[in-house]
Write an enzyme that holds these catalytic residues in place. Sequence first.
Site, short mmCIF file in Angstrom:
data_model
loop_
_atom_site.label_atom_id
_atom_site.label_comp_id
_atom_site.label_asym_id
_atom_site.label_seq_id
_atom_site.Cartn_x
_atom_site.Cartn_y
_atom_site.Cartn_z
N LYS A 210 50.94 40.27 40.14
CA LYS A 210 51.65 39.45 41.12
C LYS A 210 53.16 39.51 40.96
CE LYS A 210 47.87 36.76 42.85
NZ LYS A 210 47.08 35.53 42.88
N ARG A 244 40.66 37.11 37.34
CA ARG A 244 40.53 38.00 38.52
C ARG A 244 41.59 39.09 38.39
NH1 ARG A 244 42.75 38.62 43.54
NH2 ARG A 244 41.29 39.12 45.22
#
Length: 271
Positions: A210, A244
């Site tokens: 991210k 995840r």
Amino acid sequence: MPARIMGIVNVTPDSFSDGGVFLDPERAIAHGRRLAAEGADLLDVGGESTRPGAEAVTAEEELVRVAAVVEALARDGSPPVSIDTSKLAVAESALSLGAGMVNDVTALRAEPELAALCAERRCEVVLMHMLGDPRTMQENPVYEDVVDDIKAFLAERIEFALSQGIEQERIWIDPGIGFGKTVEHNLELHRRLGELAELGPPIAFGSSRKSFIGKLTGAAVDQRLGGSIASNVIAYANGARMLRVHEVGPMRDGVTVADAVSGRRTRESAS
Ligand code: HH2
């Protein structure tokens, strides 16, 4: 409970890190099988990008993208398949094709009827926090206290899920790293993740590749493995029970070493 590693299978043209790479179902299926071979405990199949600024897609389009992929990976039998969707129609088809978990980044707010479906099918459900929606969420996100606010939100969503008949033991909660958060918000959520565990359900965590990692390291989106491992191992140490991730094998190694350092079971002591 050791961490479950959830491998990401994005069947989208526009995901932030691998958009377009696995849009072809055959490539997505092959990718899912590769992640399974690397030791994924779950495969999370998604047909709609939630990156900042992403455009919404219709249920029909989302289903065209994911159906064959869910069906093939679920037919493999292991690992179980999760469907990353906020839409009732997509979840219903995916569950019928063999998925066993619904991962909803809106925590059952986009289509609240999804809750009754999950209750009826007795699948696992991930309730994730997001401030606003993907088009606007990164425009100056403000919290009174990022952890307290997210905790209150998740408490309310757990109550809703329970009220719709979803069993407590099938619920996961997720702070939604990067969904309406500054770099500092994301870092504070890592540090204080344990406070969310007080709500009861186990914590899922998604920080892989991210943008806060890119902002900290300067690394391009496909060069963020080192930062992703550091982030996930710290989240794991602070209570995350499902990670995840895009790169399953290296993350599994990171968790194995973290377990050894902290005195949990290791691969060697297990044999
Ligand atoms: N992050 C993304 C998508 N789904 N689900 C949960 N539970 N937690 C997350 O942090 C999370 C999620 C965004 O990542 P990705 O799927 O790689 O990108 P995109 O949304 O652009 O497809």
